[in-house]
Design an enzyme around this catalytic site. Structure first.
Site, PDB file in Angstrom:
ATOM      1  N   HIS A 363     126.600  -1.973 102.772  1.00 56.05           N
ATOM      2  CA  HIS A 363     126.109  -3.134 102.021  1.00 56.05           C
ATOM      3  C   HIS A 363     126.815  -4.431 102.359  1.00 56.05           C
ATOM      4  O   HIS A 363     126.601  -5.441 101.698  1.00 56.05           O
ATOM      5  CB  HIS A 363     126.275  -2.911 100.514  1.00 56.05           C
ATOM      6  CG  HIS A 363     125.439  -1.822  99.964  1.00 56.05           C
ATOM      7  ND1 HIS A 363     124.180  -2.029  99.435  1.00 56.05           N
ATOM      8  CD2 HIS A 363     125.673  -0.507  99.850  1.00 56.05           C
ATOM      9  CE1 HIS A 363     123.685  -0.885  99.001  1.00 56.05           C
ATOM     10  NE2 HIS A 363     124.574   0.065  99.255  1.00 56.05           N
ATOM     11  N   LYS A 556     124.783 -15.694  90.564  1.00 58.69           N
ATOM     12  CA  LYS A 556     125.251 -14.539  91.338  1.00 58.69           C
ATOM     13  C   LYS A 556     126.763 -14.573  91.277  1.00 58.69           C
ATOM     14  O   LYS A 556     127.343 -15.545  90.798  1.00 58.69           O
ATOM     15  CB  LYS A 556     124.757 -14.609  92.793  1.00 58.69           C
ATOM     16  CG  LYS A 556     125.009 -15.956  93.498  1.00 58.69           C
ATOM     17  CD  LYS A 556     124.409 -15.980  94.909  1.00 58.69           C
ATOM     18  CE  LYS A 556     122.960 -16.375  94.938  1.00 58.69           C
ATOM     19  NZ  LYS A 556     122.131 -15.566  95.832  1.00 58.69           N
ATOM     20  N   ARG A 557     127.429 -13.496  91.740  1.00 61.51           N
ATOM     21  CA  ARG A 557     128.889 -13.528  91.764  1.00 61.51           C
ATOM     22  C   ARG A 557     129.368 -14.772  92.524  1.00 61.51           C
ATOM     23  O   ARG A 557     128.732 -15.195  93.502  1.00 61.51           O
ATOM     24  CB  ARG A 557     129.444 -12.253  92.410  1.00 61.51           C
ATOM     25  CG  ARG A 557     129.345 -11.041  91.501  1.00 61.51           C
ATOM     26  CD  ARG A 557     130.159 -11.224  90.232  1.00 61.51           C
ATOM     27  NE  ARG A 557     131.569 -11.157  90.501  1.00 61.51           N
ATOM     28  CZ  ARG A 557     132.331 -10.086  90.275  1.00 61.51           C
ATOM     29  NH1 ARG A 557     131.807  -8.997  89.729  1.00 61.51           N
ATOM     30  NH2 ARG A 557     133.600 -10.086  90.564  1.00 61.51           N
ATOM     31  N   LYS A 562     128.912 -17.030  99.527  1.00 65.19           N
ATOM     32  CA  LYS A 562     127.635 -17.363  98.877  1.00 65.19           C
ATOM     33  C   LYS A 562     127.466 -18.875  98.697  1.00 65.19           C
ATOM     34  O   LYS A 562     126.397 -19.353  98.339  1.00 65.19           O
ATOM     35  CB  LYS A 562     127.530 -16.655  97.528  1.00 65.19           C
ATOM     36  CG  LYS A 562     127.480 -15.120  97.624  1.00 65.19           C
ATOM     37  CD  LYS A 562     127.424 -14.481  96.243  1.00 65.19           C
ATOM     38  CE  LYS A 562     127.569 -12.959  96.265  1.00 65.19           C
ATOM     39  NZ  LYS A 562     126.339 -12.267  96.716  1.00 65.19           N
ATOM     40  N   THR A 667     119.181  -9.527  96.406  1.00 67.33           N
ATOM     41  CA  THR A 667     118.026  -8.954  95.715  1.00 67.33           C
ATOM     42  C   THR A 667     117.508  -9.914  94.653  1.00 67.33           C
ATOM     43  O   THR A 667     116.341  -9.859  94.276  1.00 67.33           O
ATOM     44  CB  THR A 667     118.387  -7.603  95.058  1.00 67.33           C
ATOM     45  OG1 THR A 667     119.647  -7.715  94.416  1.00 67.33           O
ATOM     46  CG2 THR A 667     118.435  -6.500  96.097  1.00 67.33           C
ATOM     47  N   LYS A 671     113.671 -11.300  93.058  1.00 65.62           N
ATOM     48  CA  LYS A 671     113.338 -11.418  91.628  1.00 65.62           C
ATOM     49  C   LYS A 671     112.779 -12.802  91.306  1.00 65.62           C
ATOM     50  O   LYS A 671     111.806 -12.943  90.554  1.00 65.62           O
ATOM     51  CB  LYS A 671     114.574 -11.131  90.759  1.00 65.62           C
ATOM     52  CG  LYS A 671     115.063  -9.696  90.877  1.00 65.62           C
ATOM     53  CD  LYS A 671     116.457  -9.485  90.281  1.00 65.62           C
ATOM     54  CE  LYS A 671     117.021  -8.163  90.805  1.00 65.62           C
ATOM     55  NZ  LYS A 671     118.465  -7.990  90.512  1.00 65.62           N
TER      56      LYS A 671
END
Ligand code: 26W
Length: 824
Positions: A363, A556-557, A562, A667, A671
């Protein structure tokens, strides 16, 4: 239809109410006169649970009787969120509960809201495991999840004076969704030493003796499928002192405290979820957790297989085990140990079975996330396992040497043991060598692992061992449950709710993209979802936002890769630009609400600085009367699954802006699009496949490509690194103290300006800003925007976790669905 439930449904609203009253008065021993929302939640859950349990038992009996192959999904994280709404939806009869509760004086939303999230995960990996369980049950696959029953899930996040504060998440006070199985226990051994003996036939056997013993107790959680009686099992292990371990000798001789301390040490193993996401820390307790969970699960699986009385060679016909990242890799070693030390199989025979049984999903490619355990640590905690790891490595390297004679460098590169000081066990390599398939989670990611971190293994095993299974999400939770009105609108046009079982049916709504009524209703639903989020923002932050503004969301985290820092720098740039405008110019500007949410790992200092900066920017911008509704900046505290269900349907734009090549899949991107939001994103992870499916016109891509990242980084270090001038203005405003004491934020600036800008924030800044200008203009044309959103949703069928699970079942697990027989 025969797939419908065989358990008698509630006999209407009355039947449901009777069940609720019965549970309030008997199970909870309370009177209806003081039935508050929490009691109503408990009783409603118990009423639905009754239905679930019966199907659950039958499903397990059916699977045992059919002797069908099962998949076991081993994951240290299952980020389940709430269960009641999901159970009502999957069983059906939510409508009955709604009217029944209303008659009893409650709103169903308030009752659903009573439930504590099951937050046994950090982020993407844990939520993926939860979506997979939903799909496995809904598709009638025989499948169990195995995990740990943490007493504390991911911490709760509070924001105090702009800083993250962590609060423990004790969630087990009342949990009707778990069933303790005090009769299902496994004895787990740690430490000790290894001796060898000869058996009757002269073969040597290893014996792992002495050490500490801890007991694993099973807690089972029913996983209902959607519109099917199939109900699978999630088994979570809890640790407690082995009986005998609570030393009565000590107890009676007055050493009460040390005897209790032993007990507590055992219970510590399953006490807390490690809150790191994508960062490996090498802590002994974490290794203990991994072995405890893996050993309990394998003994359970082997015990079940032995009841079938089949020969060991048929083990892979009965059992497939999927490793969710490398966290359960010791399962490979443990199964080999069970076979050779306990069951007396020969090494090769055992190893053959082991490798046919396991599959490994990677992952992440981030080097700091790849698990390595020090040899001395394993030697001490699991002495026999270390020997087996060395043997696995020896036989593996021998086979490599045979195919690539004399290539000493290759041997060094692929060795499971890293020759460092101390030596380290490379868990990903062990997982590859012990599995028959290795997969990445999106096309780009699966290509990258083949050409970078696992390149040598592709050379050794050939390309067929490596495959891609692009991630997916369950449309039950992420469309129907989170956005019931949109789901209903889609059903009104597709003719049924069958799209929840075959998401490709969404393509039918493309026919209505120009239908005025349909469009109007779609627009109204998005607006209502934004009003709901605006209320939540008001309640949790005190900030008033205008639901007519463009809602721009990044949840998100918090992680440098990111790039929430890119977003907040861009937001500051927007603020400075607005401030420099004349009042006339401002009238033409597109109002925006920039929404952030997400947790930082408690020890991740840079991530915490990002949170602080976002909050400080919000504090300045939100009270700037000159700016008003043109820009609001909010940080929503404690982002989790149940909050995602409110946030996701309310976005116009969501941000998926990782440095190209770093986000394996993502993911939440799926959504948001499924809920009629558009994406601003880099060419990374699943963004690329989303673009391919929905069309380039319906997504806002920007930034450098993965193939150029290496050269750009090289240029930062060895060439000249010139910072984008607009970004320099942002830095100057921060340094001038516009957003409070600059001191705190200098590290964020110098990471980009002075320390090599590893995540290419400066390289992508210009393109990011320009893309947001394009977005502002596009949003002003509401009709065109709406067309993009509807078109995108209609083309999202591919991203169902049902498609994803079917691919795993066919390509990796070789399992078939098992449906209930038609009732007579
Ligand atoms: C050992 C510390 C640690 C903890 C968690 C290392 C790595 C992890 C996870 C593998 C990180 C993770 O959640 N990865 C995410 O997995 C999602 C599901 O496949 C992907 O969508 C995300 O892109 C990926 O970051």
């Amino acid at each position: 239809a025969w797939t419908k439930h065989q358990i008698k449904p509630f006999t209407g609203q009355d039947g449901f109410e009777n069940e609720v009253v019965r549970h309030v008065e008997t199970t909870l021993a309370r009177s209806m006169f003081n039935c508050d929302e929490s009691a109503a939640y408990a009783a409603t859950s118990l009423a639905f649970r009754d239905r679930l349990i019966l199907e659950w038992n039958k499903t397990q009996q059916r699977q045992t009787f059919a002797d069908s192959k099962r998949v076991y999904y081993l994951s240290l994280e299952f980020l389940m969120g709430r269960a009641l709404d999901n159970a009502m939806l999957n069983i059906g009869q939510k409508d009955v509960a709604k009217s029944g509760l209303s008659e009893l004086g409650f709103r169903i939303e308030d009752i659903i809201d009573q439930e504590h999230d099951a937050a046994l995960g950090n982020g993407g990996l844990g939520r993926l495991a939860a979506c997979f369980l939903d799909s496995l049950a809904s598709l009638n696959y025989p499948a169990w999840g195995y995990g740990l029953r943490y007493r504390y899930g991911i911490f709760k996040q509070e924001i105090i004076d702009g800083y993250q504060v962590e609060v423990p998440d004790y969630w087990l006070d009342f949990n009707p969704w778990e069933f303790p199985r005090h009769d299902v226990t496994v004895d787990i051994q740690f430490y000790g030493n290894v001796t060898k003996s000869q058996d009757d036939s002269g073969k040597t056997r290893a014996h792992w003796e002495g050490g500490d013993h801890v007991t694993a107790i099973a807690y089972d959680v029913p996983i209902p499928g959607y519109d099917t009686p199939s109900t699978n099992n999630l088994r979570l292990w809890s640790s407690k002192a082995a009986s005998g371990e609570f030393d009565f000798q000590k107890f009676n001789s007055g050493e009460y405290e040390s005897s209790v301390a032993d007990q507590q040490r055992a219970e510590t193993i399953s006490a807390v979820l490690y809150p790191n996401d994508n960062l490996e820390r090498g802590k002994e307790l974490r290794l203990k957790q991994q072995y405890f969970w893996v050993a309990a699960s394998l003994h359970d699986i082997v015990r079940r297989f032995k009841k079938s009385k089949r020969p060991w060679s048929e083990f892979p016909d009965q059992v497939a085990i999927q490793l969710n990242d490398t966290h359960p890799t010791l399962a490979i070693v443990e199964l080999q140990r069970i076979f050779i030390d306990i069951e007396g199989l020969a090494w090769d025979e055992a190893w053959n079975i082991v490798t046919q049984t396991f599959g490994y999903t990677n992952h992440t490619v981030l080097p700091e996330a790849l698990e390595k355990w020090s040899v001395p640590l394993i030697q001490n905690l699991l002495p026999r396992h270390l020997q087996i790891i060395y043997d696995i490595n020896l036989f593996f390297l021998q086979s490599v040497e045979k195919e690539h004679p004399g290539d000493r460098e290759l041997l060094g590169r692929v060795s499971i043991i890293e020759e460092s000081q101390p030596k380290m066990v490379r868990m990903a390599y062990l997982a590859i060598v012990g599995s028959h398939k290795v997969n990445g989670v999106a096309e780009l990611h699966s290509d990258l692992i083949k050409t970078t971190i696992f390149k040598d293994f592709v050379e050794i095993y050939g390309p067929d061992k490596f495959t891609n299974v692009t991630n997916g999400i369950t449309p039950r939770r992420w469309l129907h449950q989170a956005n019931p009105r949109l789901s209903e609108l889609i059903a009104s046009k597709t003719g049924s709710y069958n799209f929840l079982k075959d998401l490709t049916e969404l393509n039918k709504i493309e026919l209505y993209v120009n239908d005025a009524d349909f469009r109007k209703e779609w627009q109204e639903i998005k607006y209502a979802n934004k009003v709901r989020l605006a209320k939540h923002i008001k309640n949790s932050t005190g900030v008033t936002v205008n639901p007519a503004a463009l809602f721009d969301v990044q949840v998100k985290r918090i992680h440098e890769y990111k790039r929430q820092q890119l977003n907040i720098f861009g937001t500051i740039h927007r603020y400075l630009t607005l401030k420099a405008m004349s009042p006339e110019e401002r009238k033409k500007a597109q109002p925006r609400v920039t929404i952030f949410g997400g947790k930082a790992a408690p020890g991740y200092w840079m991530a915490k600085q990002i949170i602080h900066l976002v909050n400080n920017v919000g504090a300045v911008v939100n009270k700037d009367e000159e700016i008003g509704d043109l820009l609001k900046v909010v940080f929503l505290e404690d982002y989790n699954v149940s909050k995602a269900e409110i946030i996701t349907p309310a976005s116009d734009i969501s941000e998926h802006i990782s440095t190209a090549g770093t986000e394996a899949s993502g993911t939440s991107n799926m959504k948001f699009v499924l809920n009629g939001g558009l994406i601003v994103g880099t060419c990374d992870g699943a963004n690329i496949e989303i673009t391919r499916e929905i069309g380039e016109d319906n997504i806002f891509l920007f930034g450098n490509l993965a193939e150029d990242v290496e050269d750009l980084r090289h240029a930062h270090t060895y060439g000249s690194h010139s910072i984008d001038p607009d970004l320099n203005k942002v830095f100057k405003a921060i340094e001038d103290g516009v957003f409070g004491q600059p001191h705190d934020f200098l590290a964020l600036i110098s990471a980009v300006r002075d320390h090599g800008d590893y995540y290419l924030v400066s390289d992508d800044f210009h393109s990011y800003i320009e893309t947001h200008t394009v977005i502002d203009e596009a949003y002003k044309n509401q009709e065109q925007w709406l067309t993009k959103a509807i078109t995108a949703v209609s083309r999202m069928g591919f991203f169902s976790s049902d498609r994803c699970i079917n691919e795993y079942a066919e390509e990796i697990w070789n399992i078939e669905p098992l449906k209930a027989d038609k009732p007579e």
